[in-house]
Design a protein around this motif. Sequence first.
Motif, PDB file in Angstrom:
ATOM      1  N   ALA A  80       0.824  -1.211   0.000  1.00 50.37           N
ATOM      2  CA  ALA A  80       0.000   0.000   0.000  1.00 50.37           C
ATOM      3  C   ALA A  80       0.856   1.259   0.000  1.00 50.37           C
ATOM      4  N   GLN A  81       2.055   1.162   0.570  1.00 49.40           N
ATOM      5  CA  GLN A  81       2.969   2.304   0.608  1.00 49.40           C
ATOM      6  C   GLN A  81       3.799   2.419  -0.674  1.00 49.40           C
ATOM      7  N   ASP A  82       3.699   1.413  -1.526  1.00 45.21           N
ATOM      8  CA  ASP A  82       4.491   1.364  -2.760  1.00 45.21           C
ATOM      9  C   ASP A  82       3.593   1.717  -3.941  1.00 45.21           C
ATOM     10  N   ALA A  83       3.155   2.983  -3.975  1.00 44.12           N
ATOM     11  CA  ALA A  83       2.162   3.406  -4.967  1.00 44.12           C
ATOM     12  C   ALA A  83       2.643   3.207  -6.399  1.00 44.12           C
ATOM     13  N   ARG A  84       3.937   3.336  -6.629  1.00 43.83           N
ATOM     14  CA  ARG A  84       4.480   3.223  -7.986  1.00 43.83           C
ATOM     15  C   ARG A  84       4.890   1.788  -8.329  1.00 43.83           C
ATOM     16  N   GLN A  85       4.660   0.858  -7.413  1.00 44.92           N
ATOM     17  CA  GLN A  85       4.925  -0.569  -7.636  1.00 44.92           C
ATOM     18  C   GLN A  85       6.355  -0.815  -8.107  1.00 44.92           C
ATOM     19  N   ARG A  86       7.294  -0.251  -7.362  1.00 39.77           N
ATOM     20  CA  ARG A  86       8.702  -0.381  -7.728  1.00 39.77           C
ATOM     21  C   ARG A  86       9.359  -1.589  -7.073  1.00 39.77           C
TER      22      ARG A  86
END
Length: 242
Positions: A80-86
Amino acid sequence: MSEWFEESFGEDYLIVYKHRDRHGAYEEVQQMISWLHLPVGAKVLDLCCGMGRHSNVLADCGYHVTGVDLSKVLLREAEAQDARQRVRWVRSDMRSLPLDGGYDAVVNLFTSFGYFESDDENSRVLHEIKRMLVPGAPFIIDFLNPSYVARNLAPYTEHVEEGLRIDQYRKIEAGYVKKEIVITDAQESVRRYEERVKLYALDAFRSMLSQAGLSVEQVHGNYDESPYEEDASPRMIFIGRG
């Protein structure tokens, strides 16, 4: 029976450890980067990544990061904290990773070690770290300092968070530091969790690392880069190579 860590790292954990924020992770990652000497774009494995604070910051700094944890709840929070899905998020037991290795660095942070009863089981984690690393690549293992814990352990603390009373009882017993967390809600319903970490002194930990094929180059006592001192250092931060 479930292991303690299968029960403890759930929804209530997010409330108990709500104070661990991303700002602190930024400072710690900046220090780790100076220890690892990695070029931007390097592959980093965050083993036992929890809520993903450090994984996400490492991605912010330009690294290709894999975050591994056993807890579905904590991985959900991390994603959820990785909005850019990196970050690549992987659910796995740290003793047997479904990964092929090839990492330029492995980090294992904030005493995510010593969870198992036998030395052999804990050693398996170190062998997996070795397997994950490109030959000669660096690792960081951030463990507690048993001597400091023995001198400074607070037997009892309490606080209130989101309307819940959180009582924490701590003790050292039979070679472990143990914590019992008791959560009481407004209806006086009680939930209990255990945390348990096996205590390894410096020489014992060094020996386990050596047997796993990991060499130690530095041991720091905290993220301020102070050298490890048995009586004074809150942490034992191992920096070495596989």
